[in-house]
Scaffold this motif. Sequence first.
Motif, short mmCIF file in Angstrom:
data_model
loop_
_atom_site.label_atom_id
_atom_site.label_comp_id
_atom_site.label_asym_id
_atom_site.label_seq_id
_atom_site.Cartn_x
_atom_site.Cartn_y
_atom_site.Cartn_z
N ARG A 208 0.61 -1.17 0.18
CA ARG A 208 0.03 0.08 -0.15
C ARG A 208 0.63 1.20 0.02
NH1 ARG A 208 -3.70 0.89 4.89
NH2 ARG A 208 -1.87 0.33 5.96
N PHE A 209 1.98 1.35 0.69
CA PHE A 209 2.65 2.63 0.77
C PHE A 209 3.33 3.13 -0.49
CE2 PHE A 209 6.05 -0.29 1.10
CZ PHE A 209 7.43 0.19 0.43
N LEU A 210 3.60 1.88 -1.48
CA LEU A 210 4.11 1.97 -2.66
C LEU A 210 2.75 2.95 -3.65
CD1 LEU A 210 6.23 -0.96 -3.50
CD2 LEU A 210 7.20 1.39 -2.89
N GLY A 211 1.69 2.39 -3.29
CA GLY A 211 0.42 3.14 -4.14
C GLY A 211 0.17 4.44 -3.60
N ARG A 212 0.65 4.94 -2.25
CA ARG A 212 0.40 6.12 -1.91
C ARG A 212 1.54 6.81 -2.56
NH1 ARG A 212 -2.22 6.17 3.22
NH2 ARG A 212 -3.91 4.93 3.13
N VAL A 213 2.75 6.42 -2.63
CA VAL A 213 3.86 7.06 -3.25
C VAL A 213 3.67 7.56 -4.74
CG1 VAL A 213 6.16 7.07 -3.97
CG2 VAL A 213 5.68 6.35 -1.69
N LEU A 214 3.02 6.73 -5.58
CA LEU A 214 2.65 6.63 -6.88
C LEU A 214 1.44 7.21 -7.17
CD1 LEU A 214 3.94 3.07 -7.77
CD2 LEU A 214 5.12 5.50 -7.85
N ALA A 215 0.69 7.60 -6.20
CA ALA A 215 -0.78 7.88 -6.32
C ALA A 215 -0.68 9.33 -7.61
CB ALA A 215 -1.58 8.62 -5.14
N GLY A 216 -1.80 9.28 -8.32
CA GLY A 216 -2.01 10.25 -9.21
C GLY A 216 -2.45 11.50 -8.51
N THR B 278 -5.56 8.77 -6.15
CA THR B 278 -5.72 7.52 -6.23
C THR B 278 -4.81 6.81 -6.40
OG1 THR B 278 -7.90 8.00 -7.28
CG2 THR B 278 -7.24 5.75 -7.80
N PRO B 279 -4.36 5.48 -5.63
CA PRO B 279 -3.30 4.71 -6.27
C PRO B 279 -3.44 3.68 -7.17
CG PRO B 279 -4.44 3.92 -4.22
CD PRO B 279 -5.11 5.20 -4.59
N PRO B 280 -2.31 3.32 -7.76
CA PRO B 280 -2.39 2.37 -8.94
C PRO B 280 -2.74 1.11 -8.49
CG PRO B 280 -0.08 3.00 -8.72
CD PRO B 280 -0.88 4.00 -7.51
N PRO B 281 -3.28 0.15 -9.31
CA PRO B 281 -3.60 -1.36 -8.66
C PRO B 281 -2.22 -1.99 -8.39
CG PRO B 281 -4.60 -0.68 -10.92
CD PRO B 281 -3.69 0.37 -10.53
N ALA B 282 -2.37 -2.95 -7.48
CA ALA B 282 -1.19 -3.56 -7.07
C ALA B 282 -0.10 -3.97 -8.06
CB ALA B 282 -1.77 -4.94 -6.17
N ARG B 283 -0.55 -4.57 -9.16
CA ARG B 283 -0.05 -5.03 -10.12
C ARG B 283 0.87 -4.17 -10.88
NH1 ARG B 283 -3.75 -9.58 -12.91
NH2 ARG B 283 -4.71 -9.79 -11.11
N GLU B 284 0.45 -2.73 -10.89
CA GLU B 284 1.04 -1.64 -11.64
C GLU B 284 2.09 -1.30 -10.58
OE1 GLU B 284 -1.53 1.14 -13.20
OE2 GLU B 284 -2.96 -0.65 -14.16
N ARG B 285 2.47 -1.59 -9.55
CA ARG B 285 3.71 -1.17 -8.79
C ARG B 285 4.88 -1.85 -8.71
NH1 ARG B 285 -0.56 -1.27 -3.58
NH2 ARG B 285 -2.31 -0.18 -4.43
#
Length: 302
Positions: A226-234, A238-245
Amino acid sequence: MSKHSGRGRVAGLPAWDRCAVMGVVNVTPDSFSDGGRWFDTSTAVKHGLDLVAQGADLVDVGGESTRPGATRVDEAEELRRVIPVVRGLASEGVTISVDTMRASVAEQALAAGAVLVNDVSGGLADPAMVPMVADAGVPFVVMHWRGFLRGDTVRGVYDDVVTEVVDELRARVEAVLEAGVAADRIVVDPGLGFSKESEHDLTLLAHLDRLQGLGHPVLVAASRKRFLGRVLAGPDGTPPPARERDAATAAVSALAAHAGAWAVRVHEVRATADAVRVAHAVAQRRTADERTPGPHCPEGTR
């Protein structure tokens, strides 16, 4: 000792000369990142072999999702999911870790060919786990854990996350040692995403040297979290889906390898396998330069 030479060795496992890559095979229908994709035994075995072909040094097989709010499967179902996959991969010569919180599952997985027990509860979920590991004489991953997460509960309240995680891990490691697990077979894991908010995960990654101060090899399991989704959020958050991390995961793998982690646990192996090899090559170059005096710079030049 330089930070690059301090990743350590784990008795009972191959001695890799760089940060090892642990590929993940989730034999579950509800994993947060790839639930259901490898649920069938033959598909799971093939996936594990594919991960090795892509550069995984060992494969972590699990049959129970540990995402927040996940419903625990019963023992019989976990065994049904895990054991045939472990047996199939072991027959192909794969170095296998079993990801389980149950001593019975770990014990049967070891009998089927696994060589490492990766327990996200550090032996707290099942009182029989640590004695079984001690008797078996196998390596054991002790993760920082504050209990089962219910719903969206995080229980991630810290005044100083690094100090508290290190102290709690130290206490757990001491208990595991007292129960008879050999010191050279213990791996520690900060438990990124478990009872931690995104800023906690990033802070722990920034201070892996403190975890290494425990004196045991460190496993970093940041893949797709999840923390990577937060870093990559637009821009809208909105964070990208798990498989886009996966690219972000590979970046963490390179940073962890540079910091001296013993291994990184990832879902997508190829990019991370490349990342840790580049980190190793750079570290080797630095070491060589430190041993060789550089050219003398004439006075007045830069």
